[in-house]
Motif scaffolding. Structure first.
Motif, PDB file in Angstrom:
ATOM      1  N   TYR A   1       0.820  -1.082  -0.176  1.00 12.32           N
ATOM      2  CA  TYR A   1      -0.120  -0.188   0.012  1.00 12.32           C
ATOM      3  C   TYR A   1       0.959   1.356  -0.068  1.00 12.32           C
ATOM      4  O   TYR A   1       2.010   1.056   0.509  1.00 12.32           O
ATOM      5  CB  TYR A   1      -0.731   0.085   1.229  1.00 12.32           C
ATOM      6  CG  TYR A   1      -1.930  -0.946   1.196  1.00 12.32           C
ATOM      7  CD1 TYR A   1      -3.148  -0.795   0.201  1.00 12.32           C
ATOM      8  CD2 TYR A   1      -1.996  -2.088   2.049  1.00 12.32           C
ATOM      9  CE1 TYR A   1      -4.094  -1.512   0.459  1.00 12.32           C
ATOM     10  CE2 TYR A   1      -3.255  -2.931   2.120  1.00 12.32           C
ATOM     11  CZ  TYR A   1      -4.133  -2.678   1.197  1.00 12.32           C
ATOM     12  OH  TYR A   1      -5.182  -3.514   1.294  1.00 12.32           O
TER      13      TYR A   1
ATOM     14  N   ALA B   1       0.984   5.994  -0.090  1.00 12.57           N
ATOM     15  CA  ALA B   1       0.215   7.166   0.440  1.00 12.57           C
ATOM     16  C   ALA B   1      -0.870   7.623  -0.769  1.00 12.57           C
ATOM     17  O   ALA B   1      -0.400   7.569  -1.766  1.00 12.57           O
ATOM     18  CB  ALA B   1       1.088   8.404   0.786  1.00 12.57           C
ATOM     19  N   THR B   2      -1.880   8.223  -0.255  1.00 13.08           N
ATOM     20  CA  THR B   2      -3.044   8.685  -0.971  1.00 13.08           C
ATOM     21  C   THR B   2      -2.478   9.597  -1.989  1.00 13.08           C
ATOM     22  O   THR B   2      -2.919   9.495  -3.304  1.00 13.08           O
ATOM     23  CB  THR B   2      -4.154   9.068  -0.323  1.00 13.08           C
ATOM     24  OG1 THR B   2      -4.728   7.917   0.511  1.00 13.08           O
ATOM     25  CG2 THR B   2      -5.295   9.511  -1.405  1.00 13.08           C
ATOM     26  N   GLU B   3      -1.697  10.553  -1.749  1.00 13.94           N
ATOM     27  CA  GLU B   3      -1.136  11.805  -2.332  1.00 13.94           C
ATOM     28  C   GLU B   3      -0.322  11.013  -3.593  1.00 13.94           C
ATOM     29  O   GLU B   3      -0.090  11.850  -4.276  1.00 13.94           O
ATOM     30  CB  GLU B   3      -0.336  12.442  -1.452  1.00 13.94           C
ATOM     31  CG  GLU B   3      -0.936  13.454  -0.494  1.00 13.94           C
ATOM     32  CD  GLU B   3      -1.141  12.676   0.912  1.00 13.94           C
ATOM     33  OE1 GLU B   3      -1.747  13.136   1.785  1.00 13.94           O
ATOM     34  OE2 GLU B   3      -1.043  11.422   0.865  1.00 13.94           O
TER      35      GLU B   3
ATOM     36  N   THR C   1      -7.750  14.824  -2.063  1.00 10.67           N
ATOM     37  CA  THR C   1      -6.933  13.572  -1.451  1.00 10.67           C
ATOM     38  C   THR C   1      -7.938  12.910  -0.591  1.00 10.67           C
ATOM     39  O   THR C   1      -7.899  11.628  -0.677  1.00 10.67           O
ATOM     40  CB  THR C   1      -5.675  14.003  -0.804  1.00 10.67           C
ATOM     41  OG1 THR C   1      -4.731  14.918  -1.450  1.00 10.67           O
ATOM     42  CG2 THR C   1      -5.035  12.903  -0.036  1.00 10.67           C
ATOM     43  N   MET C   2      -8.613  13.754   0.214  1.00  8.12           N
ATOM     44  CA  MET C   2      -9.693  12.962   1.198  1.00  8.12           C
ATOM     45  C   MET C   2     -10.484  12.099   0.050  1.00  8.12           C
ATOM     46  O   MET C   2     -10.980  11.054   0.514  1.00  8.12           O
ATOM     47  CB  MET C   2     -10.184  14.228   1.871  1.00  8.12           C
ATOM     48  CG  MET C   2     -11.578  13.365   2.778  1.00  8.12           C
ATOM     49  SD  MET C   2     -12.459  14.720   3.803  1.00  8.12           S
ATOM     50  CE  MET C   2     -13.203  15.773   2.258  1.00  8.12           C
ATOM     51  N   CYS C   3     -11.121  12.779  -0.944  1.00  7.90           N
ATOM     52  CA  CYS C   3     -12.122  12.199  -1.607  1.00  7.90           C
ATOM     53  C   CYS C   3     -11.570  10.654  -2.470  1.00  7.90           C
ATOM     54  O   CYS C   3     -12.070   9.707  -2.636  1.00  7.90           O
ATOM     55  CB  CYS C   3     -12.589  13.002  -2.772  1.00  7.90           C
ATOM     56  SG  CYS C   3     -13.753  14.230  -2.018  1.00  7.90           S
ATOM     57  N   LYS C   4     -10.228  10.979  -2.737  1.00  5.60           N
ATOM     58  CA  LYS C   4      -9.436   9.719  -3.458  1.00  5.60           C
ATOM     59  C   LYS C   4      -9.348   8.674  -2.500  1.00  5.60           C
ATOM     60  O   LYS C   4      -9.425   7.367  -2.726  1.00  5.60           O
ATOM     61  CB  LYS C   4      -8.044  10.393  -3.783  1.00  5.60           C
ATOM     62  CG  LYS C   4      -7.104   9.294  -4.658  1.00  5.60           C
ATOM     63  CD  LYS C   4      -6.007   9.934  -5.234  1.00  5.60           C
ATOM     64  CE  LYS C   4      -4.838   8.697  -5.538  1.00  5.60           C
ATOM     65  NZ  LYS C   4      -5.788   7.722  -6.871  1.00  5.60           N
ATOM     66  N   GLN C   5      -9.146   9.155  -1.085  1.00  6.20           N
ATOM     67  CA  GLN C   5      -9.147   8.055   0.131  1.00  6.20           C
ATOM     68  C   GLN C   5     -10.259   7.104  -0.111  1.00  6.20           C
ATOM     69  O   GLN C   5     -10.229   5.739  -0.031  1.00  6.20           O
ATOM     70  CB  GLN C   5      -8.913   8.611   1.313  1.00  6.20           C
ATOM     71  CG  GLN C   5      -7.660   9.174   1.670  1.00  6.20           C
ATOM     72  CD  GLN C   5      -7.725   9.751   3.026  1.00  6.20           C
ATOM     73  OE1 GLN C   5      -8.820   9.779   3.396  1.00  6.20           O
ATOM     74  NE2 GLN C   5      -6.592  10.313   3.424  1.00  6.20           N
ATOM     75  N   PHE C   6     -11.335   7.560  -0.413  1.00  2.29           N
ATOM     76  CA  PHE C   6     -12.854   6.923  -0.408  1.00  2.29           C
ATOM     77  C   PHE C   6     -12.812   6.115  -1.529  1.00  2.29           C
ATOM     78  O   PHE C   6     -13.459   5.282  -1.933  1.00  2.29           O
ATOM     79  CB  PHE C   6     -14.013   7.840  -0.353  1.00  2.29           C
ATOM     80  CG  PHE C   6     -13.973   8.914   0.739  1.00  2.29           C
ATOM     81  CD1 PHE C   6     -13.451   8.832   1.906  1.00  2.29           C
ATOM     82  CD2 PHE C   6     -14.499  10.279   0.680  1.00  2.29           C
ATOM     83  CE1 PHE C   6     -13.189   9.707   3.009  1.00  2.29           C
ATOM     84  CE2 PHE C   6     -14.340  11.162   1.580  1.00  2.29           C
ATOM     85  CZ  PHE C   6     -13.939  10.943   2.729  1.00  2.29           C
TER      86      PHE C   6
ATOM     87  N   ALA D   1      -8.175   4.670  -2.215  1.00  2.00           N
ATOM     88  CA  ALA D   1      -7.080   4.623  -1.366  1.00  2.00           C
ATOM     89  C   ALA D   1      -5.804   5.216  -2.001  1.00  2.00           C
ATOM     90  O   ALA D   1      -5.018   5.998  -1.197  1.00  2.00           O
ATOM     91  CB  ALA D   1      -6.755   3.142  -0.970  1.00  2.00           C
ATOM     92  N   HIS D   2      -5.483   4.626  -3.020  1.00  2.00           N
ATOM     93  CA  HIS D   2      -4.325   5.422  -3.806  1.00  2.00           C
ATOM     94  C   HIS D   2      -3.962   4.692  -5.236  1.00  2.00           C
ATOM     95  O   HIS D   2      -4.603   3.522  -5.336  1.00  2.00           O
ATOM     96  CB  HIS D   2      -2.944   4.945  -3.263  1.00  2.00           C
ATOM     97  CG  HIS D   2      -2.645   3.705  -2.917  1.00  2.00           C
ATOM     98  ND1 HIS D   2      -1.944   2.707  -3.777  1.00  2.00           N
ATOM     99  CD2 HIS D   2      -2.734   2.512  -1.741  1.00  2.00           C
ATOM    100  CE1 HIS D   2      -1.739   1.574  -3.495  1.00  2.00           C
ATOM    101  NE2 HIS D   2      -2.251   1.483  -2.252  1.00  2.00           N
TER     102      HIS D   2
END
Length: 400
Positions: free
Chosen positions: A67, A69-71, A265-270, A273-274
């Motif tokens: 896994y 980082a989302t960024e 980035t927050m929305c991409k987590q949903f 994840a990355h």
């Protein structure tokens, strides 16, 4: 018993892609397709990508397969910042961007973070079909600014911004899809100035900017932004490796103001994840190896030859029944049927007649969010060798 659960109301705002529907008709043996919007798989640097995969699995196999980082993968973000700096955007740091699963995800993240139902968004007419669908999915009211050979008409754009006060303006300034238009330097500067003057967010989508055939195009809006005080804070830049390296890697990125980047980035987590760490590490190693300039040189030469062959064949086979501006880069010829000599003047009608002759293209009307021009059509020269291009255009001549 049939499925009866009601779907979300937002799905009422979108339709199945006309292009995807067209692809269902392409199973006919011997058909020549100018319909796709993708690069030629024969141009992929397979050896270079294989070396990049091996390097990623050798240098840090645990991180490559884990896994992330989302960024985005930090070494890739550094490489992407350097890649943009090589094209004039020298003020971009790794922390100014996030890695997305193709630039398509960047558009979706913009929809999620910025668009509330009823918000107004200005797009070019014509523009990328998936953009129309994506923004409508989130409830946007789309407003169209006309495009000519020099890109979005900035006088009309400023008038529309003043009238509608949009949430943002979405543009493809360099070799737009489908128009192939190249926005002039003067218009790029005007766009940045009006962003500041009207406090309007501009979204620059730039998947084709590296695919130029002669002189390099004007600098991107991102590269020019620092010359207009306040413009950088009102600019989003979306990039992609899909058209220049491999769409299968699904590596894109988005540069945006810090607050917007945090929300995205927050929305991409949903969402996912990355982006695939394996794909990111492969892209990072490829860029680090310095192979991209050579790859781009080869691709530009091949696509330039195919674009020239297609334009010559169109003039020869269709004559005054069609008009177009010869592209200076990108993947497409955008054309308009004139109806001269009583020939076909509707792109959708022409597309059906062309399929009967064994050649496919995309009619232009679906690329308009409003007021579609039914005489238009998009032809991609990227995936067909020159002999197929000449034969395919000859078939188009017979379909008129």
């Amino acid at each position: 018993m049939p499925f009866t659960t009601p779907f979300a109301d937002r799905l009422n705002n979108v339709e199945t892609s006309a292009i995807r529907e067209l692809f269902k008709l392409l199973g006919k043996p011997g058909i020549i397709s100018f319909a796709g919007g993708f690069p030629d798989s024969n141009m992929f640097d397979v050896d270079g990508i294989r070396e990049a995969v091996n390097a990623a699995l050798t240098d840090n196999p645990g991180a490559t397969l884990q896994y992330g980082a989302t960024e985005g993968h930090p070494p890739l973000r550094e490489q992407l910042a350097q890649f943009m700096a090589s094209k004039g955007a020298r003020g971009v740091a790794a922390n100014d961007l996030i890695v997305t699963t193709g630039s398509q995800q960047a558009l979706d993240l913009l929809g999620k973070t910025l668009i509330s139902p009823g918000d107004k968004v200005i797009v070019e007419g014509p523009t990328f079909l998936a953009t129309i669908q994506c923004f409508r999915l989130y409830g946007a009211e789309l407003i169209t600014v006309p495009v000519d050979g020099e890109g979005a008409q900035t006088d009309r754009l400023e008038a529309l911004i003043a009238e509608h006060k949009p949430k943002f303006v979405y543009l493809i300034p360099t070799f737009g899809n489908p128009s192939g238009a190249l926005t002039s330097l003067a218009r790029r500067q005007a766009i940045l100035q009006m962003a500041v003057k009207h406090d309007t967010l501009i979204v620059e989508d730039d998947p084709y900017g590296d695919l130029y055939f002669g002189d390099a195009p004007p600098p991107s809006l991102l590269a020019l932004a620092d010359s207009v005080p306040g413009a950088r804070e009102r600019l989003v830049h979306c990039g992609s490796l899909s058209k220049v390296l491999s769409p299968g890697l699904r590596v894109g990125w988005m540069v945006a103001p810090a607050e917007l980047l945090a929300k995205a980035t927050m929305c991409k987590q949903f969402s996912d994840a990355h982006t695939s760490t394996f794909a990111q590490a492969t892209a990072e190693q490829y860029l680090k190896a310095g192979r991209m300039p050579g790859t781009l040189a080869r691709v530009r030469q091949v696509y330039a030859e195919r674009a020239r062959a297609m334009c010559q064949a169109l003039r020869r086979e269709l004559g005054d029944a069609i008009e177009f501006v010869e592209p200076q880069g990108g993947l497409f010829v955008w054309a308009r049927l004139t109806g001269a000599g009583g020939k076909v003047s509707d792109g959708a009608v022409f597309a059906k007649k062309a399929i009967e002759q064994g050649v496919a293209f995309v009619p232009g009307a679906p690329f308009y969010a409003t007021q579609p021009e039914h005489a238009t059509l998009r032809l991609s020269f990227a995936t067909a060798p020159i002999d197929k291009i000449e034969e395919g255009i000859a078939r188009l001549g017979r379909a008129l």
